[in-house]
Write an enzyme that holds these catalytic residues in place. Sequence first.
Site, PDB file in Angstrom:
ATOM      1  CG  PHE A 111      42.172   3.845  95.769  1.00  0.00           C
ATOM      2  CD1 PHE A 111      41.815   2.754  96.705  1.00  0.00           C
ATOM      3  CD2 PHE A 111      42.898   4.731  96.127  1.00  0.00           C
ATOM      4  CE1 PHE A 111      42.468   2.908  98.126  1.00  0.00           C
ATOM      5  CE2 PHE A 111      43.232   5.244  97.645  1.00  0.00           C
ATOM      6  CZ  PHE A 111      43.013   4.167  98.495  1.00  0.00           C
ATOM      7  CE  LYS A 112      45.146   0.514  99.584  1.00  0.00           C
ATOM      8  NZ  LYS A 112      43.830   0.179  99.432  1.00  0.00           N
ATOM      9  CG  ASP A 113      47.041  -0.359  90.466  1.00  0.00           C
ATOM     10  OD1 ASP A 113      48.090  -0.947  91.055  1.00  0.00           O
ATOM     11  OD2 ASP A 113      46.200  -0.795  89.999  1.00  0.00           O
TER      12      ASP A 113
END
Length: 463
Positions: A111-113
Amino acid sequence: MRYVSTRGQAPHVGFVDAVLGGLAPDGGLYVPETWPQISAAEIAGFADMPYAEVAARVIGAFAENEIDKADLAEMCREAYGSFTHAATVPLVQLSPGVFLAELFHGPSLAFKDVAMQILARLYDHLLGGQGRNQTILCATSGDTGGAAVEAFRGAKNVKVVVLFPEGRISEVQRRFMTTATETNIACVAVKGSFDDCQAIVKNAFQDKSLRQAVDLSGVNSINFARIAAQAVYYFTTAAALGAPGRRVSFAVPSGNFGDAFAGYVAHRMGLPMGRILVATNSNDILAQTFETGRYARGKLTPTISPAMDIQSASNFERLYFEGVEREATETARAFEAFGKSGAIDVPPKAFAAMRELFRGAAVSEADTARAIVSTFNETGQLVDPHTAVALSALSRAKDIDGPVVVMSTAHAAKFPEAVGKASGVTPGLPRGVADLAARAERFDRLPAEAETIKAYVRAFAEG
Ligand SMILES: *Cc1c(COP(=O)(O)O)cnc(C)c1O
């Protein structure tokens, strides 16, 4: 929109400086002076809008007139065009009233993307415009580093140094960082924990000489732009499930409290909500805090959900600041005390305010594995260990009503060993990254000493 530090001793800055600065110079975190509002009618309209358009609206509310609206819309289109799913963050139903928000369709499968892809484009846009070069120093518990490397590799105005705790992250996580061939990227395996890495980053930011020499910037979730970008999927998923007419709840696997705090931000911007369930692994500082009111660091234990092996949740300072009604002096006192003693008590009134929205739950390793197995048996979905922590916490939670969105923060293939061991099925990497294991790695090894690492950063930035 002006940004203030939670510790009250830094000059107020605009959005651009808050983003490029990362941590405030007084050691606090930037928050907007007031929370921008999004009307109920507009939220309802998000239900059938492209993700990138909602992102431009929500992030734009924080940038106001500092970034041209058409430029921001274009950056969002590009950022979310790098995702392999047309919905960007699709919802998948698991059972009556329980939905996964799949946040892992970006280039590094976590999810960091979602935040990093837009952040890199913001940096490129802002630094290019100012003719300025920066060095990003980033501590990672596994996924931030990979997302930062994917987002910034080849960037013209930015060099990136990633610190990761040696041996504490999965091989796939490590390879997303260490296989980049671009020379603006440096990866360092630190002989210590994530908390050690994060403390070194904080130390570097408080070193004025280094900060200026290399124009230091940070993309950890201390960076407010990341929080703004993460608030977006609370809006899109809630709207898809009937918000604002229906109160949707969220279950969030939590480590540094960035993702869950973004939910709080969406709520303060006008999104009606049930609850936010903050799920942790056995590193349960946050789960304990929301249940007892005491924020106390425990012993760090390695788990199969390593991105959450954290005992000092940076973004909690932002919530504390809100909880004490923005008393910066009290916030500074509390977090300086936490830095020394490792424990503080949330004042009763602030704790009551937090409990209106938040609940906490910690999940053992055995229960995490059981949630992987039961989800697979009941739905055919393979979930990663972080998502499993949230699912397990939700299965035990009592006062969470209404539809629940579970934040699915990583692709199962990012943690093939843990998932394979629990379920008997080893998840394969998606086609675009199937050759990851064959790519050559490149990284340095350093002790967990601030001075050594700062010297390394200086040499890399100047070299
Ligand atoms: C970073 C991360 C988390 C924790 O998010 P925070 O914003 O640090 O609370 C959870 N799951 C995965 C897979 C992550 O990479």
